[in-house]
Design a protein around this motif. Structure first.
Motif, PDB file in Angstrom:
ATOM      1  N   TYR A 286       0.831  -1.202   0.000  1.00  0.00           N
ATOM      2  CA  TYR A 286       0.000   0.000   0.000  1.00  0.00           C
ATOM      3  C   TYR A 286       0.868   1.255   0.000  1.00  0.00           C
ATOM      4  N   SER A 287       2.007   1.204   0.667  1.00  0.00           N
ATOM      5  CA  SER A 287       2.914   2.358   0.662  1.00  0.00           C
ATOM      6  C   SER A 287       3.428   2.643  -0.748  1.00  0.00           C
ATOM      7  N   GLU A 288       3.733   1.591  -1.490  1.00  0.00           N
ATOM      8  CA  GLU A 288       4.168   1.767  -2.884  1.00  0.00           C
ATOM      9  C   GLU A 288       3.026   2.306  -3.741  1.00  0.00           C
ATOM     10  N   GLN A 289       1.819   1.828  -3.496  1.00  0.00           N
ATOM     11  CA  GLN A 289       0.657   2.336  -4.226  1.00  0.00           C
ATOM     12  C   GLN A 289       0.445   3.820  -3.931  1.00  0.00           C
ATOM     13  N   ALA A 290       0.651   4.207  -2.675  1.00  0.00           N
ATOM     14  CA  ALA A 290       0.488   5.621  -2.309  1.00  0.00           C
ATOM     15  C   ALA A 290       1.515   6.483  -3.040  1.00  0.00           C
ATOM     16  N   GLN A 291       2.757   5.998  -3.144  1.00  0.00           N
ATOM     17  CA  GLN A 291       3.791   6.741  -3.867  1.00  0.00           C
ATOM     18  C   GLN A 291       3.455   6.852  -5.349  1.00  0.00           C
TER      19      GLN A 291
ATOM     20  N   HIS B 132      -5.796  10.024   2.525  1.00  0.00           N
ATOM     21  CA  HIS B 132      -6.339  10.525   3.796  1.00  0.00           C
ATOM     22  C   HIS B 132      -5.736   9.793   4.984  1.00  0.00           C
ATOM     23  N   MET B 133      -5.384   8.526   4.803  1.00  0.00           N
ATOM     24  CA  MET B 133      -4.724   7.804   5.898  1.00  0.00           C
ATOM     25  C   MET B 133      -3.353   8.403   6.167  1.00  0.00           C
ATOM     26  N   ASN B 134      -2.636   8.804   5.117  1.00  0.00           N
ATOM     27  CA  ASN B 134      -1.333   9.449   5.322  1.00  0.00           C
ATOM     28  C   ASN B 134      -1.475  10.677   6.210  1.00  0.00           C
ATOM     29  N   ARG B 135      -2.463  11.510   5.927  1.00  0.00           N
ATOM     30  CA  ARG B 135      -2.659  12.725   6.731  1.00  0.00           C
ATOM     31  C   ARG B 135      -3.087  12.356   8.143  1.00  0.00           C
TER      32      ARG B 135
ATOM     33  N   GLY C 269      -1.737  11.870  14.121  1.00  0.00           N
ATOM     34  CA  GLY C 269      -1.678  11.039  15.318  1.00  0.00           C
ATOM     35  C   GLY C 269      -2.901  10.165  15.559  1.00  0.00           C
ATOM     36  N   VAL C 270      -3.557   9.735  14.485  1.00  0.00           N
ATOM     37  CA  VAL C 270      -4.747   8.908  14.622  1.00  0.00           C
ATOM     38  C   VAL C 270      -4.401   7.586  15.305  1.00  0.00           C
ATOM     39  N   SER C 271      -5.327   7.100  16.108  1.00  0.00           N
ATOM     40  CA  SER C 271      -5.142   5.805  16.752  1.00  0.00           C
ATOM     41  C   SER C 271      -5.803   4.711  15.917  1.00  0.00           C
ATOM     42  N   ARG C 272      -5.399   3.489  16.149  1.00  0.00           N
ATOM     43  CA  ARG C 272      -6.001   2.354  15.456  1.00  0.00           C
ATOM     44  C   ARG C 272      -7.489   2.273  15.788  1.00  0.00           C
ATOM     45  N   ASP C 273      -7.844   2.543  17.032  1.00  0.00           N
ATOM     46  CA  ASP C 273      -9.261   2.506  17.426  1.00  0.00           C
ATOM     47  C   ASP C 273     -10.085   3.554  16.680  1.00  0.00           C
ATOM     48  N   GLU C 274      -9.513   4.742  16.464  1.00  0.00           N
ATOM     49  CA  GLU C 274     -10.230   5.772  15.698  1.00  0.00           C
ATOM     50  C   GLU C 274     -10.441   5.323  14.253  1.00  0.00           C
TER      51      GLU C 274
ATOM     52  N   ALA D 211      -5.442  -2.301   6.743  1.00  0.00           N
ATOM     53  CA  ALA D 211      -4.166  -2.909   6.352  1.00  0.00           C
ATOM     54  C   ALA D 211      -3.109  -1.832   6.116  1.00  0.00           C
ATOM     55  N   TYR D 212      -3.493  -0.726   5.476  1.00  0.00           N
ATOM     56  CA  TYR D 212      -2.533   0.347   5.226  1.00  0.00           C
ATOM     57  C   TYR D 212      -2.111   1.003   6.532  1.00  0.00           C
TER      58      TYR D 212
END
Length: 110
Positions: free
Chosen positions: A3-8, A66-69, A74-79, A104-105
């Motif tokens: 997913y990191s490669e896809q984001a790039q 949006h996950m990158n931002r 400082g988003v938590s996994r629970d959020e 997963a990302y």
């Protein structure tokens, strides 16, 4: 591809589109900048909303962006999980597929 490669790859494709269509993409960028700042809602809250919409509308590139931002905020996994759950509530089965990609990302980036 991770997913990191896809984001790039998505960033590169966005940059190419911005070069090909600077007026429209510049206006889109201005819209984004005008909205993504603290107001009645924090940037983190707005990005959680955007993540939920990205999951519900099945936009993998948007999920990654949006996950990158959110990670920067400082988003938590629970959020993330609660946002995914709300997207699933609004979009049904497809939300579980794209919610799984979002989680997963997040986990890949941790």
């Amino acid at each position: 591809m991770t997913y990191s490669e896809q984001a790039q790859t998505g960033k590169k494709e966005y940059a190419a589109l911005k070069e090909a269509s600077p007026e429209v993409m510049g206006a889109f960028g201005d819209l984004h900048k005008a909205n993504v700042k603290d107001g009645a809602l924090t940037v983190k809250e707005k990005e959680l909303i955007a993540l939920g919409i990205a999951i519900a509308t099945r936009c993998e590139g948007c999920i990654l962006s949006h996950m990158n931002r959110l990670i920067k905020e400082g988003v938590s996994r629970d959020e993330v999980i609660e946002t995914i759950n709300t997207a699933v509530m609004m979009s049904g089965g497809p939300g579980t597929v794209y919610g799984g990609k979002a989680l997963a990302y997040f986990d890949e980036r941790q």
